[in-house]
Design an enzyme around this catalytic site. Structure first.
Site, short mmCIF file in Angstrom:
data_model
loop_
_atom_site.label_atom_id
_atom_site.label_comp_id
_atom_site.label_asym_id
_atom_site.label_seq_id
_atom_site.Cartn_x
_atom_site.Cartn_y
_atom_site.Cartn_z
N CYS A 73 -19.51 -51.34 -33.02
CA CYS A 73 -20.84 -51.36 -32.39
C CYS A 73 -21.95 -51.06 -33.39
O CYS A 73 -23.12 -51.22 -33.08
CB CYS A 73 -20.90 -50.33 -31.26
SG CYS A 73 -20.57 -48.67 -31.86
N CYS A 109 -15.73 -43.72 -28.15
CA CYS A 109 -16.98 -43.27 -28.80
C CYS A 109 -16.88 -41.81 -29.24
O CYS A 109 -17.59 -41.38 -30.14
CB CYS A 109 -18.17 -43.42 -27.87
SG CYS A 109 -18.35 -45.08 -27.18
#
Ligand code: FES
Length: 153
Positions: free
Chosen positions: A37, A108
Protein backbone atom coordinates in the site's frame (compact mmCIF):
# COMPACT_ATOMS: atom_id res chain seq x y z
CA UNK A 1 -20.54 0.80 18.35
CA UNK A 2 -18.49 -0.49 15.39
CA UNK A 3 -17.81 1.89 12.52
CA UNK A 4 -16.49 0.45 9.25
CA UNK A 5 -15.72 -2.72 11.21
CA UNK A 6 -13.36 -0.87 13.60
CA UNK A 7 -13.75 -1.18 17.38
CA UNK A 8 -14.47 1.94 19.39
CA UNK A 9 -10.97 1.73 20.86
CA UNK A 10 -9.35 1.78 17.39
CA UNK A 11 -11.38 4.83 16.40
CA UNK A 12 -10.58 6.59 19.70
CA UNK A 13 -6.84 6.02 19.26
CA UNK A 14 -7.01 6.96 15.57
CA UNK A 15 -8.82 10.24 16.33
CA UNK A 16 -6.59 11.02 19.29
CA UNK A 17 -3.26 9.25 18.72
CA UNK A 18 -0.54 9.43 21.39
CA UNK A 19 3.20 9.99 20.97
CA UNK A 20 3.10 11.38 17.44
CA UNK A 21 6.20 13.08 16.06
CA UNK A 22 9.96 12.78 16.26
CA UNK A 23 12.50 12.59 19.07
CA UNK A 24 15.35 14.86 17.98
CA UNK A 25 18.11 13.13 19.95
CA UNK A 26 16.67 9.61 19.61
CA UNK A 27 18.86 6.69 20.62
CA UNK A 28 17.19 4.54 17.99
CA UNK A 29 15.20 5.03 14.80
CA UNK A 30 13.30 2.36 12.91
CA UNK A 31 11.76 2.92 9.49
CA UNK A 32 9.55 0.40 7.74
CA UNK A 33 7.16 0.42 4.80
CA UNK A 34 4.44 -1.76 3.39
CA UNK A 35 5.08 -2.36 -0.33
CA UNK A 36 1.46 -3.40 -0.90
CA UNK A 37 0.00 0.00 0.00
CA UNK A 38 3.05 2.30 0.25
CA UNK A 39 2.35 3.19 3.90
CA UNK A 40 5.42 4.27 5.90
CA UNK A 41 6.23 4.40 9.58
CA UNK A 42 9.14 5.80 11.58
CA UNK A 43 9.64 4.94 15.24
CA UNK A 44 11.93 6.99 17.51
CA UNK A 45 13.10 5.72 20.91
CA UNK A 46 14.90 7.24 23.86
CA UNK A 47 16.53 4.42 25.79
CA UNK A 48 18.17 4.57 29.20
CA UNK A 49 21.62 3.07 29.57
CA UNK A 50 22.06 0.09 31.86
CA UNK A 51 18.79 -1.88 31.73
CA UNK A 52 17.85 -0.37 28.36
CA UNK A 53 14.48 0.97 29.57
CA UNK A 54 12.43 2.77 26.91
CA UNK A 55 12.01 6.25 28.37
CA UNK A 56 10.22 7.77 25.40
CA UNK A 57 8.74 6.55 22.13
CA UNK A 58 7.24 8.47 19.25
CA UNK A 59 5.98 7.54 15.80
CA UNK A 60 5.47 9.28 12.49
CA UNK A 61 2.94 7.25 10.55
CA UNK A 62 1.91 7.91 6.98
CA UNK A 63 -0.72 5.26 6.80
CA UNK A 64 -4.20 3.92 7.23
CA UNK A 65 -6.45 3.96 10.30
CA UNK A 66 -5.07 0.59 11.44
CA UNK A 67 -1.42 1.63 10.95
CA UNK A 68 -1.94 4.84 12.95
CA UNK A 69 -3.89 3.12 15.75
CA UNK A 70 -1.47 0.19 16.11
CA UNK A 71 1.65 2.36 16.07
CA UNK A 72 0.18 4.80 18.59
CA UNK A 73 -0.95 2.07 21.02
CA UNK A 74 2.40 0.28 20.69
CA UNK A 75 4.25 3.41 21.85
CA UNK A 76 2.00 3.47 24.95
CA UNK A 77 2.63 -0.25 25.55
CA UNK A 78 6.44 -0.06 25.35
CA UNK A 79 7.13 3.08 27.40
CA UNK A 80 8.68 2.08 30.72
CA UNK A 81 9.53 -1.42 29.53
CA UNK A 82 13.02 -2.70 28.87
CA UNK A 83 13.81 -3.01 25.18
CA UNK A 84 14.04 -6.77 25.67
CA UNK A 85 10.49 -6.96 27.14
CA UNK A 86 9.11 -4.60 24.49
CA UNK A 87 10.43 -6.89 21.77
CA UNK A 88 8.29 -9.73 23.17
CA UNK A 89 5.11 -7.83 22.21
CA UNK A 90 3.56 -9.52 19.20
CA UNK A 91 1.29 -8.07 16.55
CA UNK A 92 -1.48 -10.15 18.16
CA UNK A 93 -0.87 -8.39 21.51
CA UNK A 94 -1.20 -5.03 19.77
CA UNK A 95 -4.41 -6.07 18.01
CA UNK A 96 -5.86 -7.37 21.31
CA UNK A 97 -4.99 -4.10 23.07
CA UNK A 98 -7.15 -2.35 20.46
CA UNK A 99 -10.02 -4.81 21.01
CA UNK A 100 -9.45 -6.26 17.56
CA UNK A 101 -9.08 -5.08 13.97
CA UNK A 102 -11.13 -6.01 10.90
CA UNK A 103 -9.60 -9.22 9.47
CA UNK A 104 -8.42 -7.54 6.27
CA UNK A 105 -6.56 -4.89 8.32
CA UNK A 106 -4.68 -7.19 10.70
CA UNK A 107 -1.64 -7.20 8.38
CA UNK A 108 -1.34 -3.41 8.94
CA UNK A 109 -0.38 -4.08 12.56
CA UNK A 110 2.87 -5.69 11.37
CA UNK A 111 4.27 -2.27 10.50
CA UNK A 112 4.38 -1.03 14.11
CA UNK A 113 5.94 -4.21 15.48
CA UNK A 114 8.48 -4.28 12.64
CA UNK A 115 9.38 -0.62 13.22
CA UNK A 116 10.16 -1.46 16.84
CA UNK A 117 12.42 -4.30 15.70
CA UNK A 118 14.16 -1.95 13.25
CA UNK A 119 14.67 0.61 16.01
CA UNK A 120 16.06 -2.15 18.25
CA UNK A 121 18.45 -3.20 15.46
CA UNK A 122 19.58 0.42 15.15
CA UNK A 123 20.06 0.70 18.93
CA UNK A 124 22.01 -2.54 19.33
CA UNK A 125 24.22 -1.70 16.34
CA UNK A 126 24.94 1.86 17.51
CA UNK A 127 25.72 0.64 21.03
CA UNK A 128 27.97 -2.20 19.91
CA UNK A 129 25.64 -4.77 21.53
CA UNK A 130 25.29 -8.12 19.80
CA UNK A 131 21.98 -8.16 17.90
CA UNK A 132 19.53 -10.94 18.92
CA UNK A 133 18.85 -13.47 16.12
CA UNK A 134 15.13 -12.63 15.69
CA UNK A 135 15.90 -8.89 15.43
CA UNK A 136 18.61 -9.66 12.88
CA UNK A 137 16.20 -11.79 10.82
CA UNK A 138 13.52 -9.07 10.98
CA UNK A 139 16.10 -6.50 9.83
CA UNK A 140 17.12 -8.64 6.86
CA UNK A 141 13.45 -8.98 5.86
CA UNK A 142 12.80 -5.24 6.34
CA UNK A 143 15.84 -4.33 4.23
CA UNK A 144 14.52 -6.41 1.32
CA UNK A 145 11.12 -4.73 1.65
CA UNK A 146 12.74 -1.27 1.86
CA UNK A 147 14.65 -1.96 -1.35
CA UNK A 148 11.43 -2.99 -3.12
CA UNK A 149 9.73 0.21 -1.96
CA UNK A 150 12.64 2.34 -3.17
CA UNK A 151 12.37 0.79 -6.61
CA UNK A 152 8.67 1.64 -6.65
CA UNK A 153 9.32 5.36 -6.04
FE1 FES B 1 -1.22 0.18 4.46
FE2 FES B 1 -2.83 -0.43 6.40
S1 FES B 1 -3.35 -0.16 4.30
S2 FES B 1 -0.68 -0.30 6.48
Amino acid sequence: MMEYGYSEKVLDVFKNPHNIGEIKDADAIGKVGNPACGDLLWMFLKIGKGRHVIEDAKVKTFGCVAAIATSSILTDMIKGKTLEDALRISKQDVVSELNGLPRQKVHCSVLAVDALKEAAYDYYTRSGISVPEDVKRAHEHNSIVAERIEHME
